[in-house]
Write an enzyme that holds these catalytic residues in place. Structure first.
Site, PDB file in Angstrom:
ATOM      1  N   ASP A  31       0.863  -1.185   0.000  1.00  0.00           N
ATOM      2  CA  ASP A  31       0.000   0.000   0.000  1.00  0.00           C
ATOM      3  C   ASP A  31       0.896   1.230   0.000  1.00  0.00           C
ATOM      4  O   ASP A  31       1.453   1.594   1.029  1.00  0.00           O
ATOM      5  CB  ASP A  31      -0.900   0.026   1.251  1.00  0.00           C
ATOM      6  CG  ASP A  31      -1.979  -1.056   1.219  1.00  0.00           C
ATOM      7  OD1 ASP A  31      -1.773  -2.079   0.516  1.00  0.00           O
ATOM      8  OD2 ASP A  31      -3.016  -0.886   1.890  1.00  0.00           O
ATOM      9  N   LYS A  62      -6.806   3.243  -3.409  1.00  0.00           N
ATOM     10  CA  LYS A  62      -7.221   3.265  -2.009  1.00  0.00           C
ATOM     11  C   LYS A  62      -7.400   4.711  -1.586  1.00  0.00           C
ATOM     12  O   LYS A  62      -6.652   5.587  -2.015  1.00  0.00           O
ATOM     13  CB  LYS A  62      -6.129   2.562  -1.181  1.00  0.00           C
ATOM     14  CG  LYS A  62      -6.313   2.581   0.320  1.00  0.00           C
ATOM     15  CD  LYS A  62      -5.233   1.720   0.997  1.00  0.00           C
ATOM     16  CE  LYS A  62      -5.199   1.962   2.501  1.00  0.00           C
ATOM     17  NZ  LYS A  62      -4.113   1.235   3.174  1.00  0.00           N
ATOM     18  N   LYS A 102     -10.131   0.101  -2.532  1.00  0.00           N
ATOM     19  CA  LYS A 102     -10.046  -0.063  -1.081  1.00  0.00           C
ATOM     20  C   LYS A 102     -10.327   1.258  -0.372  1.00  0.00           C
ATOM     21  O   LYS A 102      -9.475   2.134  -0.335  1.00  0.00           O
ATOM     22  CB  LYS A 102      -8.646  -0.583  -0.686  1.00  0.00           C
ATOM     23  CG  LYS A 102      -8.459  -0.728   0.835  1.00  0.00           C
ATOM     24  CD  LYS A 102      -7.111  -1.342   1.172  1.00  0.00           C
ATOM     25  CE  LYS A 102      -6.840  -1.300   2.682  1.00  0.00           C
ATOM     26  NZ  LYS A 102      -5.506  -1.784   3.049  1.00  0.00           N
TER      27      LYS A 102
END
Lengths: 489, 265, 294
Positions: free
Chosen positions: B102, B165, B201
């Site tokens: 991430d 995300k 996400k």
């Protein structure tokens, strides 16, 4: 209960459970009389008619059919209340009555929403989140005007008109009642109101609320019935004002009927409103706006954005996204909170819509409907889009009053202004562009009573609403809505 | 119920604190595999999400491969470090056994209009990831407008993100519905053009079942059922799991639950 | 045995809380027979400072609320006050009014609040304008609230007087620090309790008790206060207020002492005085020959 929300039948995966609004808390009588002079009275003819739930064709209640004699009683009661009580009362006390009605409506908002959905077929989400709150807010807004009229008409002599005869349509039953009654009372008039024959129940519930509020008898009278009842109101010599919302055909008839009398008239009639998408518009937002513009309330909206104009450079993209978005609309039980598009208000209206869909196909326009299941019972119509349409097509000219959108393309600003104005109607328009200066260009050139910029179908008690040309005259809502209910000297 | 179980299985169980220790990470990893043992048949979460220094610990604890290991990198959460450090950060996490990375984008550069820099950085990290899937954190709370969110989404997608995300969880507002919706639209448009699926996400602020279900409904309505699996949709959350468990038990028993009956790790 | 009555502590109202004055001081309020009615907070300049901070903090969200929502909330104040009608009547009697006047005062107060509740979503329609400028611009002027307003409650009409100054200020989106009348503090504090339970966000209204002589100067000179209103202040006080207010060009309105029960003591100007007018110029695209003459 069977699965209530329907979607593309070939889809598998995660399905939502039906989420039905409860009807256990609503209080509906088997039969309703007329609300005249603060009392519930039987119709002199003894006749009642049935109002049904268009989503399942079941009878909801029997409702009195008022004839000329009943209307006369109602008008006389309104006149007496006007002369003896309402016009004598201090304006600030009048205000407090209207505030009280607004509050009682707010307290019973959910019940009103459910009944509205049952009687009119509109989705519970809409009646709960839009119709009923707006109706309450209209009363709340106009309550405050009652003792401030000298600010609304500064340096002018003004007085109320007297008895207002009001006839409202079936697409927003309670909201239209509020649009009519609240400003009339605030300006000091008394009222005889006739709801539409297919949707009388929330107006009758409003009568119960008015009764409960202690409003002096006769200030508001609600008479149910058909066209003949409405005609009796329009033609009654002691009615000082006629306010009508409905079709242009009936509006013209009313205008002729009051010819030669002193009656003041306001008409809120049909439309074929344009919704204009420029290439620099925020497209995803515009798509939502188009959907809301035409499918809101099953398209039973006088200002529905039924004529879509898309700039050619983005037409393909917009149409593709529109179809995709239409695929995710839920058509089904109006009581289900998942439902986007509820039931068509009546069998007659469904026939009208289907007639136009047939015309569209025959005219050679390209039709698209999502492949969703419709319930077996009740009156339902798939959201429908026609592309490849020209100004000359009947479906682009006449008001369909259903979930049917026509799409035309354009190249220049000039062209779209001319096309948008090229209609006997002039109720509303939508403009989608990132350019503020263009918005104001269009708002100044479009011949329409309301122009929405980068939004559509927004309503607020503080904002005036009404049309140009054959969409009627007079404004409802806002400061301007008061003018319809006073005599200015 | 189906929705709630789906939510559980989409969670990236997260701990990203300065005070994280191997002990804390070990406990969380156990929880990730044993959400609520007294109720059989529950799925595990999708992944645990930790700092690079904790990836090794997590790798040891997560013996089965059902729960993936995600690691934040690129000088999370600010991203204010030289490229070499970010690359090293990423390579380290991957070498320690991270299945997913991430990363954060350089918001300062983005807001200054240096979109090429942002693009190149994502592309370079993607390369450093090797087989690990790359989630690109836009930190939407710092981007200020939905137009920016959309632009950043498009940049990330084109630069090679496997997932986009919303947030680090360190900045408010985090995963609001408007932001998630905007990003889902970017994913859909990309799919319509190319046929390539990108994952989504939302992270930060989704702590109740209700909010999680709102998100799932959005995914279903905007992208369709094929996105409804943890391969394409994740929740970044630290406290969501227990709320979902409480709702599942409530649905099962008809009785409202107390947090006392659900383990906190 | 007769039951012992539980007495109420009258406190000040800052940021939605009811603290005592930070100074710890009090003055005792005497009834007409000379008996102590209550120990009232003798607020200090620091309380005033805290109240201004609370009012400033509340200003953003209060002024940005929809006018309609403010109307609902102000109307709610009227509802809640009506519900406490007998308590207010009792307090007014304690402070020296006779029963009939006390009842009249409360009723008039409720009606006044309703009057201004109705104004919330209407004054804009009266005071704003669209201006027909000669160039191709859409030009419009709208009212916006001035900001934080210091109010010195009048010494007449213990409840109606202060309500008549307070409500138009908040109806227009301002936030307020109100100095209660030294003579009549009780209904000011009880009004604060009503406001507290009426969905008015904390900090929108702050109420201090004490002496105007001590509290007015720190407010009037405070650089983060935008306006001061009062009614019937003594010439000296009024002129002091004006002088101090000039430091940051405050808007100052010392209305004449008036009979608050008269309809002439209410009106749009009370709202308008605490509004700024903002004019926006927006271009209108002017290309091509299409006109609206279709």
């Amino acid at each position: 209960m069977a699965k209530k929300t329907t979607k593309k039948s070939n889809e598998t995966g995660w399905d939502y459970a039906p989420s039905l609004e409860s009807i256990g808390h609503i209080d509906l009588k088997e039969s309703y009389d007329l609300f005249i002079d603060g009392k519930w009275v039987k119709p002199s003819s003894g006749k009642y008619f049935e109002t049904i739930n268009p989503a399942n064709e079941k009878v909801l209640a029997k409702v009195a059919h008022a004839n000329e004699e009943d209307v006369d009683r109602a008008v006389k009661a309104a006149r007496k209340a006007y002369d003896t009580v309402w016009s004598k009362m201090p304006a600030s006390e009048r205000a407090k009555y209207i505030f009280r009605i607004a509050r009682l409506m707010q307290e019973r908002a959910r019940e009103l929403s459910v009944i509205e959905t049952l009687d009119a077929g509109k989705s519970i989400r809409e009646s709960r989140d839009i119709d009923v709150p707006l109706a309450c807010n209209h009363f709340f807004y106009y309550a405050g005007w009652a003792d401030k009229l000298e600010y609304a008409f500064p340096n002018r002599d003004f007085e109320p008109l007297g008895v207002a005869g009001q006839i409202i349509p079936w697409n927003f039953p309670l909201l239209m009642a509020a649009w009519k009654i609240a400003p009339a009372l605030a300006a000091g008039n008394t009222v005889v109101l006739k709801p539409a024959e297919t949707t009388p129940l929330t107006a009758l519930k409003l009568a119960e609320i008015i009764e409960l509020s202690g409003l002096p008898p006769g200030v508001v009278n609600i008479v149910t019935g058909f066209g003949d009842t409405g005609a009796a109101i329009v033609e009654h010599p002691e009615v000082n004002k006629v306010a009508f919302t409905g079709s242009t055909a009936v509006g013209k008839h009313i205008q002729r009927a009051v010819a030669g009398t002193d009656k003041k008239v306001t008409l809120e009639l049909g439309g074929k409103s344009s919704n204009i998408i420029f290439e620099d518009a925020p497209i995803d937002q515009a798509v939502e706006g188009i959907i809301n513009g035409i499918f809101f309330n099953q398209g039973h909206v006088c200002c529905a954005g039924s004529r879509l104009f898309v700039q050619e450079s983005v037409a393909e993209l917009v149409v593709r996204k529109l179809k995709q978005r239409m695929d995710s609309l839920y058509v089904g039980d109006p009581l289900d909170k998942n439902t986007d598009i509820g039931a068509i208000n009546s069998k007659e209206q469904l026939e009208v819509i289907n007639k136009y869909i047939k015309i569209g196909i025959e005219e050679g326009a390209e039709m698209y409907q999502p492949n969703c299941e419709l319930p077996d019972k009740g009156y339902f119509c798939r959201p429908t889009l026609f592309s490849n349409v020209a100004q000359s097509n009947v479906i682009a000219q006449e008001e369909i009053f259903g979930p049917v959108l026509t799409i035309q393309t354009f190249r220049t600003v000039d062209e779209v202004i001319q096309k948008a104005n090229n209609s006997p109607y002039g109720l509303a328009a939508g403009v989608w562009t990132d350019k503020g200066s263009r918005i104001f260009n269009l708002t100044s050139k479009l011949r329409a009573g309301v122009v929405w910029a980068n939004t559509y179908n927004k309503f607020d008690p503080a904002s005036p609403f009404g049309g140009y040309k054959e969409s009627g005259f007079g404004r409802e809502g806002g400061l301007h809505g008061l003018r319809a209910y006073v005599k200015l000297k | 119920m189906q929705g709630l179980k789906m939510v559980l299985n989409m969670i990236d169980l997260t701990t990203l604190e300065g005070k994280d220790t191997p002990g804390k990470v070990k406990q969380m990893c156990y929880k990730a595999q044993h959400l609520h043992d007294s109720y059989p048949g529950l799925p595990t979460v999708a992944a645990v999400c930790v700092y690079p220094s904790m990836v090794g610990v997590a790798r040891k604890e997560l013996r089965s491969n059902t729960v993936k290991i995600a690691s934040v990198s690129t000088a999370f959460p600010s991203g204010q470090a030289p490229m070499s450090v970010k690359l090293e950060d990423t390579r380290f996490a991957v070498s320690e056994g991270a299945d997913e990375i991430d990363m954060v984008i350089s918001r300062g550069k983005f807001l200054a209009g240096e979109y090429n820099f942002v693009f190149d950085e994502i592309a370079a990290i993607k390369e450093a990831c090797g087989k690990a899937r790359l989630k690109v954190i836009l930190e939407t709370g710092e981007l200020s407008t939905l137009d920016n969110v959309r632009r950043a989404s498009d940049i990330a997608i084109h630069a090679g993100a496997d997932f986009i995300k919303t947030s680090t969880g360190k900045i408010q507002p985090a995963a609001t519905m408007q932001v998630t919706y905007t990003m889902l639209m970017a994913i859909r448009d990309h799919y319509d053009r190319t046929g390539i699926m990108i994952g989504m996400k939302p992270a930060g602020g989704i702590s109740t079942s209700k909010l999680a279900l709102h998100n799932l409904v959005m995914v279903k309505e905007v992208l369709g059922d094929q996105w409804l699996s943890n391969e394409w949709f994740r929740f970044g959350a630290s406290s969501l799991a227990n709320d979902v468990l409480m709702q599942i038990m409530k649905t099962e028993t008809g009785v409202y639950q107390s947090p006392d009956y659900f383990s906190m790790d | 045995m007769t039951r012992l009555q539980v007495l109420k502590t009258y406190k000040i109202f800052i940021g939605g809380q009811f603290p005592r004055t930070e100074s710890g001081r009090y003055y005792s309020l005497k009834g007409k027979d000379g008996f102590d009615i209550a120990n009232v907070c003798l607020s200090s300049r620091k309380d005033a400072r805290n109240a201004v901070v609370a009012a400033r903090k509340a200003f953003g969200s209060w002024s940005e609320r929809s006018a309609f929502n403010r109307g609902q909330i102000v109307y709610r104040i009227a509802e809640m006050l009506e519900g406490r009608r007998s308590q207010f009547i009792e307090e007014l009697q304690l402070m020296g009014l006779n029963a009939a006047n006390a009842a009249k005062e409360v009723d008039a107060t409720v009606d006044r609040i309703v009057f201004y509740a109705g104004w919330c979503d209407k004054y804009q329609q009266i005071v704003s304008s669209v201006n027909p400028v000669a160039s191709s611009h859409f030009n419009f002027s709208v009212a916006e609230p001035t900001g934080v307003v210091g109010i010195v409650a009048p010494e007449e009409s213990p409840l109606l007087g202060l309500v008549s100054l307070l409500i138009p200020a908040i109806a227009g989106g301002n936030t307020v620090v109100l100095l209660a009348s030294e003579k009549y503090p009780l209904s000011a504090v009880t009004l604060a309790e009503v406001i507290h339970s009426s969905d008015v966000p904390g900090g929108v209204v702050n109420v201090l008790t004490g002496t105007a002589g001590e509290l007015m100067p720190p407010l009037a000179s405070h650089l983060d206060v935008n306006a001061m209103t009062s009614a019937g202040l003594s010439k000296d006080m009024a002129s002091a207020m004006h002088v101090q207010a000039a430091d940051n060009v405050k808007r100052v309105f010392n209305y004449p002492a008036m009979d608050w029960s008269k309809a002439s003591s209410q009106g749009l100007s009370m709202i308008e005085d605490l509004q700024e007018i903002k004019t926006t110029w927006h271009p209108i695209e002017n290309i091509g020959g299409a006109t609206s003459s279709y």
